[in-house]
Write a protein that holds these residues in place. Structure first.
Motif, PDB file in Angstrom:
ATOM      1  N   SER A   1       0.840  -1.209   0.000  1.00  0.00           N
ATOM      2  CA  SER A   1       0.000   0.000   0.000  1.00  0.00           C
ATOM      3  C   SER A   1       0.871   1.254   0.000  1.00  0.00           C
ATOM      4  O   SER A   1       0.578   2.234  -0.696  1.00  0.00           O
ATOM      5  N   ARG A   2       1.966   1.228   0.755  1.00  0.00           N
ATOM      6  CA  ARG A   2       2.856   2.387   0.792  1.00  0.00           C
ATOM      7  C   ARG A   2       3.485   2.626  -0.589  1.00  0.00           C
ATOM      8  O   ARG A   2       3.563   3.768  -1.063  1.00  0.00           O
ATOM      9  N   ALA A   3       3.916   1.556  -1.248  1.00  0.00           N
ATOM     10  CA  ALA A   3       4.542   1.706  -2.562  1.00  0.00           C
ATOM     11  C   ALA A   3       3.539   2.190  -3.599  1.00  0.00           C
ATOM     12  O   ALA A   3       3.872   3.024  -4.458  1.00  0.00           O
ATOM     13  N   VAL A   4       2.310   1.680  -3.543  1.00  0.00           N
ATOM     14  CA  VAL A   4       1.283   2.139  -4.493  1.00  0.00           C
ATOM     15  C   VAL A   4       0.998   3.624  -4.288  1.00  0.00           C
ATOM     16  O   VAL A   4       0.878   4.391  -5.249  1.00  0.00           O
ATOM     17  N   LEU A   5       0.906   4.066  -3.039  1.00  0.00           N
ATOM     18  CA  LEU A   5       0.689   5.489  -2.761  1.00  0.00           C
ATOM     19  C   LEU A   5       1.798   6.347  -3.352  1.00  0.00           C
ATOM     20  O   LEU A   5       1.551   7.434  -3.879  1.00  0.00           O
ATOM     21  N   HIS A   6       3.033   5.871  -3.278  1.00  0.00           N
ATOM     22  CA  HIS A   6       4.158   6.650  -3.782  1.00  0.00           C
ATOM     23  C   HIS A   6       4.249   6.639  -5.302  1.00  0.00           C
ATOM     24  O   HIS A   6       4.720   7.603  -5.912  1.00  0.00           O
ATOM     25  N   GLN A   7       3.812   5.548  -5.936  1.00  0.00           N
ATOM     26  CA  GLN A   7       4.058   5.378  -7.365  1.00  0.00           C
ATOM     27  C   GLN A   7       2.872   5.705  -8.259  1.00  0.00           C
ATOM     28  O   GLN A   7       3.060   6.078  -9.418  1.00  0.00           O
ATOM     29  N   ALA A   8       1.663   5.529  -7.756  1.00  0.00           N
ATOM     30  CA  ALA A   8       0.489   5.633  -8.628  1.00  0.00           C
ATOM     31  C   ALA A   8       0.263   7.066  -9.104  1.00  0.00           C
ATOM     32  O   ALA A   8       0.442   8.023  -8.353  1.00  0.00           O
ATOM     33  N   ALA A   9      -0.148   7.192 -10.351  1.00  0.00           N
ATOM     34  CA  ALA A   9      -0.479   8.491 -10.923  1.00  0.00           C
ATOM     35  C   ALA A   9      -1.978   8.746 -10.926  1.00  0.00           C
ATOM     36  O   ALA A   9      -2.444   9.743 -11.479  1.00  0.00           O
ATOM     37  N   ARG A  10      -2.744   7.844 -10.308  1.00  0.00           N
ATOM     38  CA  ARG A  10      -4.197   7.964 -10.233  1.00  0.00           C
ATOM     39  C   ARG A  10      -4.620   7.995  -8.761  1.00  0.00           C
ATOM     40  O   ARG A  10      -3.852   7.609  -7.877  1.00  0.00           O
ATOM     41  N   PRO A  11      -5.831   8.452  -8.448  1.00  0.00           N
ATOM     42  CA  PRO A  11      -6.295   8.453  -7.048  1.00  0.00           C
ATOM     43  C   PRO A  11      -6.238   7.058  -6.431  1.00  0.00           C
ATOM     44  O   PRO A  11      -6.614   6.075  -7.073  1.00  0.00           O
ATOM     45  N   VAL A  12      -5.740   6.987  -5.196  1.00  0.00           N
ATOM     46  CA  VAL A  12      -5.577   5.706  -4.492  1.00  0.00           C
ATOM     47  C   VAL A  12      -6.399   5.719  -3.206  1.00  0.00           C
ATOM     48  O   VAL A  12      -6.252   6.621  -2.376  1.00  0.00           O
ATOM     49  N   ALA A  13      -7.251   4.711  -3.048  1.00  0.00           N
ATOM     50  CA  ALA A  13      -8.009   4.530  -1.816  1.00  0.00           C
ATOM     51  C   ALA A  13      -7.346   3.451  -0.979  1.00  0.00           C
ATOM     52  O   ALA A  13      -7.079   2.352  -1.477  1.00  0.00           O
ATOM     53  N   VAL A  14      -7.068   3.768   0.282  1.00  0.00           N
ATOM     54  CA  VAL A  14      -6.498   2.807   1.229  1.00  0.00           C
ATOM     55  C   VAL A  14      -7.602   2.416   2.205  1.00  0.00           C
ATOM     56  O   VAL A  14      -8.166   3.280   2.884  1.00  0.00           O
ATOM     57  N   VAL A  15      -7.886   1.120   2.273  1.00  0.00           N
ATOM     58  CA  VAL A  15      -9.002   0.617   3.068  1.00  0.00           C
ATOM     59  C   VAL A  15      -8.453  -0.144   4.266  1.00  0.00           C
ATOM     60  O   VAL A  15      -7.605  -1.033   4.120  1.00  0.00           O
ATOM     61  N   HIS A  16      -8.958   0.196   5.457  1.00  0.00           N
ATOM     62  CA  HIS A  16      -8.475  -0.420   6.686  1.00  0.00           C
ATOM     63  C   HIS A  16      -9.368  -1.542   7.194  1.00  0.00           C
ATOM     64  O   HIS A  16      -9.025  -2.195   8.175  1.00  0.00           O
ATOM     65  N   GLY A  17     -10.463  -1.762   6.582  1.00  0.00           N
ATOM     66  CA  GLY A  17     -11.321  -2.855   7.046  1.00  0.00           C
ATOM     67  C   GLY A  17     -12.738  -2.401   7.279  1.00  0.00           C
ATOM     68  O   GLY A  17     -13.089  -1.269   7.079  1.00  0.00           O
TER      69      GLY A  17
END
Length: 282
Positions: free
Chosen positions: A266-282
């Motif tokens: 999740s941390r790497a996707v946040l740093h690399q993605a060029a599109r909006p990223v949703a992080v879901v905790h449960g």
């Protein structure tokens, strides 16, 4: 009765271009959900009380309060221009920026931040704030980078069979229903030999089973495509999501330590993605 979808959308603003992009995304999401929008400005002025000593906090100056109020007024107007019927409220919170967002978002449906802010005292320094919000939010957190256009309409979700991966998939299916969108469920695997066949089959079965669990839980009939690719999970997800409208990941995966707030993927996707990223905790 308040449903999950009608809970407020909370967005951090500081007057920077990046926070304007996050605001626009949050407005569109609130409109889709029929939810109110809360725009938050965190104003905080820590200083060193003595050289190499502890920090003290000064009350914000009249000028900084006036600027924060101006930003919030502009955010309200920008939201109303885009969605005249939207219920918009603003919050000037005298807390560190990330904590201000987290406090207001305690009972929210979603919290939204841009990737970077102005970087000045009292502003939402969203390079650090977005990471803290994504890690500590009690609701799904969306980090919105500068991006061109709405994307191709797809929602790409990383799937690994973990409980939080399943939560991410449920979130993606729920979003797909709101947007009439197609979901791409992505699984990654590492080759153990000279052929991908066993690992590819196992991963495809894992992802397909996770999709079925999420359909059962949400009642979703959204179109779902399963994509299974060898490689590191973050790289595979980011590549699949190059033109997506939204990327969804669980905060931690199967291989991450339970005490970690954000896992390596999740941390790497946040740093690399060029599109909006949703992080879901449960």
């Amino acid at each position: 009765m308040t449903t999950e979808q009608s809970k407020p959308i909370v967005v951090g603003v500081d007057g920077s271009p990046d926070s304007g992009i996050a605001l626009d995304w949050a407005v569109a999401e609130a409109k889709l959900r029929g939810a109110p929008l809360y725009a938050v400005y965190g104003l905080w002025m820590p200083i060193a009380a003595a050289p190499f000593g502890g920090a003290a906090v000064l009350p914000p100056s009249d000028e900084l309060r006036a600027y924060a109020t101006e930003v919030l007024d502009a955010a309200r107007q920008r939201a109303k221009d885009a969605a005249p019927d939207l219920d918009v409220d603003t919050f000037l919170v005298l807390r560190p920026p990330a904590q201000a967002l987290l406090d207001v978002a305690k009972d929210a449906g979603l919290v939204v931040a841009g990737t970077r802010g102005l970087g000045t005292i009292g502003a939402l320094v969203l390079g650090s704030v977005s990471g803290r919000v994504a890690a500590h939010a009690t609701c799904p957190a969306v980090v919105v980078p500068p991006h061109e256009g709405p994307g191709d309409g797809t929602i790409v979700v990383g799937v690994d069979g973990s409980p939080l991966g399943d939560a991410a998939l449920r979130f993606a299916l729920t979003e797909a229903r709101l947007r009439a969108a197609r979901v791409v469920a992505v699984g990654a695997f590492r080759m153990r030999g000279h052929t991908t066949a066993p690992e590819e089959r196992e991963t495809e079965e894992l992802v397909t089973a996770a999709v079925q669990r999420a359909r059962t839980a949400t009642g979703s009939t959204a179109e779902v495509s399963v994509v299974v690719t060898p490689g590191y999970p973050a790289d595979v997800i980011v590549e699949a999501a190059a033109d997506a409208s939204l990327v969804v990941v669980g905060s931690r995966g199967r291989g991450d330590v339970r005490s970690m707030l954000l896992g390596s993927t999740s941390r790497a996707v946040l740093h690399q993605a060029a599109r909006p990223v949703a992080v879901v905790h449960g």
